[in-house]
Design a protein around this motif. Structure first.
Motif, short mmCIF file in Angstrom:
data_model
loop_
_atom_site.label_atom_id
_atom_site.label_comp_id
_atom_site.label_asym_id
_atom_site.label_seq_id
_atom_site.Cartn_x
_atom_site.Cartn_y
_atom_site.Cartn_z
N ALA A 29 0.84 -1.20 0.00
CA ALA A 29 0.00 0.00 0.00
C ALA A 29 0.87 1.25 0.00
N LYS A 30 1.96 1.23 0.75
CA LYS A 30 2.86 2.39 0.81
C LYS A 30 3.52 2.62 -0.55
N SER A 31 3.98 1.55 -1.20
CA SER A 31 4.63 1.72 -2.50
C SER A 31 3.63 2.19 -3.57
N GLU A 32 2.37 1.75 -3.49
CA GLU A 32 1.35 2.21 -4.43
C GLU A 32 1.07 3.69 -4.24
N LYS A 33 1.01 4.15 -2.98
CA LYS A 33 0.79 5.58 -2.72
C LYS A 33 1.95 6.41 -3.25
N GLU A 34 3.19 5.92 -3.05
CA GLU A 34 4.36 6.64 -3.56
C GLU A 34 4.32 6.72 -5.09
N GLU A 36 1.60 6.62 -7.03
CA GLU A 36 0.54 7.55 -7.42
C GLU A 36 0.99 8.99 -7.28
N SER A 37 1.73 9.30 -6.23
CA SER A 37 2.16 10.68 -6.02
C SER A 37 3.31 11.07 -6.95
N SER A 38 4.02 10.08 -7.51
CA SER A 38 5.15 10.40 -8.37
C SER A 38 4.76 10.56 -9.84
N LEU A 39 3.49 10.35 -10.17
CA LEU A 39 3.05 10.52 -11.55
C LEU A 39 3.22 11.96 -12.00
N LYS A 40 3.58 12.15 -13.26
CA LYS A 40 3.72 13.50 -13.81
C LYS A 40 3.15 13.53 -15.22
N VAL A 41 2.85 14.73 -15.69
CA VAL A 41 2.29 14.90 -17.03
C VAL A 41 3.29 14.39 -18.07
N GLY A 42 2.78 13.63 -19.02
CA GLY A 42 3.63 13.08 -20.07
C GLY A 42 4.03 11.63 -19.85
N ASP A 60 -5.79 16.35 -7.62
CA ASP A 60 -5.45 15.74 -6.33
C ASP A 60 -5.64 14.22 -6.34
N THR A 61 -6.81 13.78 -6.71
CA THR A 61 -7.09 12.33 -6.69
C THR A 61 -7.38 11.76 -8.06
N THR A 62 -7.50 12.62 -9.07
CA THR A 62 -7.83 12.14 -10.41
C THR A 62 -6.73 12.48 -11.40
N SER A 80 -1.96 1.25 -13.05
CA SER A 80 -1.20 0.08 -12.63
C SER A 80 0.30 0.32 -12.68
N MET A 81 0.81 0.84 -13.81
CA MET A 81 2.26 1.01 -13.93
C MET A 81 2.58 2.13 -14.90
N GLU A 82 3.77 2.65 -14.75
CA GLU A 82 4.27 3.71 -15.61
C GLU A 82 5.23 3.07 -16.59
N MET A 83 5.06 3.37 -17.89
CA MET A 83 5.83 2.68 -18.92
C MET A 83 6.87 3.55 -19.61
#
Length: 94
Positions: A29-34, A36-42, A60-62, A80-83
């Motif tokens: 759960a902690k790694s999933e939250k990290e 989600e927060s590390s996502l960036k545009v592009g 914030d959440t979307t 699910s994942m960043e590619m």
């Protein structure tokens, strides 16, 4: 001393359950939250339902994901994942 030996099996069971079930779930759960927060545009992403797309806007959440058929608004937890990094690294030949 007799009461301690009586409760020792229960205490041991709790310790085993904690280390094999509860603690790994907390780490996940902690790694999933990290993530989600590390996502960036592009970022190129894959959702848990299998949709491929690129992040075009963040809230914030979307997140707004741009796909080949248009833009979709979804929860950050649905990703699910960043590619991007995986697509930019060259394939290793065996």
């Amino acid at each position: 001393m007799g009461q301690l030996t009586q409760f020792a099996p229960f205490l041991l069971m709790f310790v085993v359950i904690y280390f094999f079930m509860i603690r790994p779930q907390q780490k996940k759960a902690k790694s999933e939250k990290e993530f989600e927060s590390s996502l960036k545009v592009g970022d190129k992403i894959i959702t848990k339902s299998g949709l491929h797309g690129k992040v075009s806007e963040l809230a914030d959440t979307t997140v707004i994901v741009e796909t080949m058929s248009g833009k979709l608004k979804m929860e950050r937890s649905a990703i699910s994942m960043e590619m991007s990094a995986a697509l930019n690294t060259p394939a290793v030949k065996k």
